[in-house]
Every structure is written in C-alpha cells, then in structure tokens.
Design a protein around this motif. Structure first.
Motif, PDB file in Angstrom:
ATOM      1  N   PHE A  37       0.859  -1.174   0.000  1.00 24.27           N
ATOM      2  CA  PHE A  37       0.000   0.000   0.000  1.00 24.27           C
ATOM      3  C   PHE A  37       0.896   1.226   0.000  1.00 24.27           C
ATOM      4  CE2 PHE A  37      -4.339  -1.560   0.997  1.00 24.27           C
ATOM      5  CZ  PHE A  37      -4.044  -2.882   1.214  1.00 24.27           C
ATOM      6  N   GLN A  39       0.761   5.700   0.958  1.00 28.64           N
ATOM      7  CA  GLN A  39       0.004   6.823   1.505  1.00 28.64           C
ATOM      8  C   GLN A  39       0.757   8.115   1.231  1.00 28.64           C
ATOM      9  OE1 GLN A  39      -1.058   6.415   5.637  1.00 28.64           O
ATOM     10  NE2 GLN A  39      -2.741   7.863   5.419  1.00 28.64           N
ATOM     11  N   ARG A  45      -4.555   5.861   2.771  1.00 27.93           N
ATOM     12  CA  ARG A  45      -3.696   4.768   2.342  1.00 27.93           C
ATOM     13  C   ARG A  45      -4.399   4.013   1.209  1.00 27.93           C
ATOM     14  NH1 ARG A  45      -0.650   1.513   7.008  1.00 27.93           N
ATOM     15  NH2 ARG A  45      -0.392   3.728   7.548  1.00 27.93           N
ATOM     16  N   GLU A  46      -3.668   3.756   0.127  1.00 30.51           N
ATOM     17  CA  GLU A  46      -4.283   3.122  -1.023  1.00 30.51           C
ATOM     18  C   GLU A  46      -3.552   1.842  -1.424  1.00 30.51           C
ATOM     19  OE1 GLU A  46      -4.224   5.368  -4.628  1.00 30.51           O
ATOM     20  OE2 GLU A  46      -2.055   5.668  -4.614  1.00 30.51           O
ATOM     21  N   PHE A  47      -4.322   0.917  -1.937  1.00 32.00           N
ATOM     22  CA  PHE A  47      -3.820  -0.370  -2.378  1.00 32.00           C
ATOM     23  C   PHE A  47      -2.970  -0.223  -3.636  1.00 32.00           C
ATOM     24  CE2 PHE A  47      -3.682  -4.751  -3.420  1.00 32.00           C
ATOM     25  CZ  PHE A  47      -4.059  -4.911  -4.749  1.00 32.00           C
ATOM     26  N   TYR A  94       5.443   3.935   1.490  1.00 35.23           N
ATOM     27  CA  TYR A  94       5.005   2.629   1.010  1.00 35.23           C
ATOM     28  C   TYR A  94       5.048   1.631   2.162  1.00 35.23           C
ATOM     29  CZ  TYR A  94       4.946   4.251  -3.775  1.00 35.23           C
ATOM     30  OH  TYR A  94       4.630   4.930  -4.937  1.00 35.23           O
ATOM     31  N   ARG A 109      -8.018  -4.904  -1.580  1.00 35.37           N
ATOM     32  CA  ARG A 109      -7.870  -3.450  -1.524  1.00 35.37           C
ATOM     33  C   ARG A 109      -8.195  -2.852  -0.162  1.00 35.37           C
ATOM     34  NH1 ARG A 109      -8.279  -1.051  -6.710  1.00 35.37           N
ATOM     35  NH2 ARG A 109      -8.482  -2.581  -8.371  1.00 35.37           N
ATOM     36  N   VAL A 111      -7.725  -1.993   3.509  1.00 29.27           N
ATOM     37  CA  VAL A 111      -6.655  -1.918   4.513  1.00 29.27           C
ATOM     38  C   VAL A 111      -7.050  -2.644   5.783  1.00 29.27           C
ATOM     39  CG1 VAL A 111      -5.703   0.222   3.605  1.00 29.27           C
ATOM     40  CG2 VAL A 111      -7.480   0.321   5.349  1.00 29.27           C
TER      41      VAL A 111
END
Length: 127
Positions: A37, A39, A45-47, A94, A109, A111
């Motif tokens: 992930f 951010q 925070r993104e996949f 990351y 996806r 979190v």
C-alpha cells in the motif's frame, strides 16, 4: 505474529526505477497473502498490489498496472515491489502488509482486512 520490515525507499529523479523490499518473519508464510500500500501526504492509504505467498498469484490496482511488479522470494522470506518509470505522483510512504489466508480480490484493496503492517519506507520522486 508476523513482523514486516520495509526498505529500499529514497529520494529519486522521475523516470528511474526502484525496488522496495519487505523482509518477513514469523509464522508460516505460505498461509499469508502479502500486500503493498502507499500513503501520500494528506491522502488515505491506497492499495498498490498483492501476492499470494503460496501460489504466487498477483493482483494490482488499476493505477499500477504496467509500472508496478510484486514478487516474493521464498528462500529470503522477502516480498518486493518494483516500480518503473517513477513519477512525482508516486511520492508516498510505502507499506508492506500481511493478511492470513489465500488471495481474495474482494479483500485485497481493503486496509482493514490486513492483520500486520510494517513501519513504511518513504519514496520521494522529484521531476
């Protein structure tokens, strides 16, 4: 318990490639799915990508297809994220994460579906 330690981040110029590493220790790794992930400042925070440790099956966010490659080395108990043609918008912290069970795209996806997280490694891309 699973411990995750990321490394490989840094300050780089746009256009270069970078390899992030996640050293994994703890329980039987074949029972886990690993994820990356990121951010960025002020964002959620993104996949980015995920890999099933036992099968090697991979799944990527649409934004990362073609430039991101996730892989694992069983002998070294390490998960990698290769990023090609870095862009300024790739600037972020990351994170490596682990969730028990096989890779399920429905949960990949999310979190909140991951049980363990590393401390993160900063990637800063300047243009």
């Amino acid at each position: 318990q699973v411990q995750l330690v990321e490394s490989g981040g840094g300050s780089v110029q746009a256009g270069v490639s970078l390899r992030l590493s996640c050293a994994v220790s703890g329980r039987t790794l074949s029972a886990y799915t690993m994820g990356w992930f990121r951010q960025a400042p002020g964002k959620e925070r993104e996949f980015v990508a995920t890999i099933g440790w036992s099968t090697g099956e991979t799944y990527y966010a649409d934004s990362g297809k073609g430039r991101f490659t996730i892989s694992r080395d069983n002998a070294k108990s390490t998960v990698y994220l290769d990023i090609n043609s870095l862009k300024s918008e790739d600037t972020a912290v990351y994170y490596c994460a682990a969730r028990s069970g096989t890779l399920v795209r429905l949960y990949a996806r999310d979190v909140n579906s991951y049980d363990y997280w590393g401390q993160g490694t900063q990637v800063t891309v300047s243009s």
